[in-house]
Design a protein around this motif. Sequence first.
Motif: not given
Length: 439
Positions: A9, A21, A24
């Motif tokens: 990330q 999102n 993710n």
Amino acid sequence: AHIMHYPQQSIVGTRAMESTNFNNRPGGQNFVVAIMSQHGYNMQDAVIMNRASVERALARSAFVRTYNAENKRFPGGQEERIEVPGTGLDEVKGLKSWDSYSHLERDGLPVPEEWVSTLDKSEKTVLVGKTSPPRFLEEAHGAFLQAQERRESSMMVRHGEEGWIDNVFVTESLDSGRLVRITLRTNKIPELGDKFASRHGQKGVIGRLVNEEDMPFTVDGVIPDLLINPHAIPSRMTVAHVLEMIGGKVGSMEGRKIDGTAFTGEKEDSLRAGLLRNGFNHTGRETMVNGETGEDYTADVFAGVIYYQRLHHLVSSKLHARSRGRVQILTRQPTEGRARQGGLRFGEMERDCLISHGASMVIKDRLLDESDGWNLMVCNTSGCGHIAYYDWKRRTTVCPYCGDRSDVHTVQTSYAFKLLLDEMKSLGVAMRLELGDRR
Ligand SMILES: [Zn+2]
């Protein structure tokens, strides 16, 4: 598909990344980047990468290609068979060496994690062993029943590719035939010529992999993963790139994510304070040491942490060269493109270059001898100018207009030009060539 081995990330993110999102399914990694030149290997938009980082699997990814094989059914009861070719009762035309099938199981399918390659000397290039019925039904010779002859039609690994068999799926196709889906996996380790980009459009290809001990390092001993050229910043005005480097630096020191959302995110002053808090210069610059000489650089170097993505323009999928090879049937010029083992285009600008050098024989070599050169026969009986031909049966040249014993000369042209003449003729336009003596 390209699948990154160790995605991260991003340290600096936006609020939109939360709501979409994105965090993710990240597609990059946080690189330690310094903005400096080193021996010119990152000139223009090239980048220099730390070889040790690459060996620690930075930006490493896997490439997976899916192959489909089906045993089709033909009207008349004939069908293709997925099997190891040559093990059935029938004679198989075009059978490959025994070694080519040695990695297949008895059902004609390979085992997962088997290595197949069109590049190394192992002959394992068959993905699915398959035979097809003959194209034309032959007449029976005599009263004896003959063994059926089948064709080898195995599915092969794409030319120039290799990898491990990742998965073998077997299912049923629409006409209740057997459908085999195989995924082939390759590791793609960053190498010279592979492309990378930050999220600010700052893209570049690797110009050199430098050994860790030769990389510049900060006084704290931090060795960058990437060196980008300072010239990439001012004209493009990617200020956010510079800001993200500072943000990433603060975030990585304090173990927190930085909000980089436009207008509402963490302000520059706060980031500068963060740098000071962690013992850095508020400008983001630091004293760096030349890894080759051990001396300090006279100028301070701007360094930070920024999210980089690997772009799938891999040099391994672009590398291409050709000496001789296939030609197009219409123009008789070399084929185009890597997939067809095409030639490298000698374009107009290259031609202009040779003209300006007066290198006429090189032009002739490129445009005729190594391409679609053609000896065209032209009739010159009182300036006729029509295309003549050689009659091999009567061993004489013939002009379709003047007939035999005409004054035929051979002219070197390209086949593309002959094609033009032929196409004009098909339109009812007879083009005539005016011949003159070569000086
Ligand atoms: Zn003639």
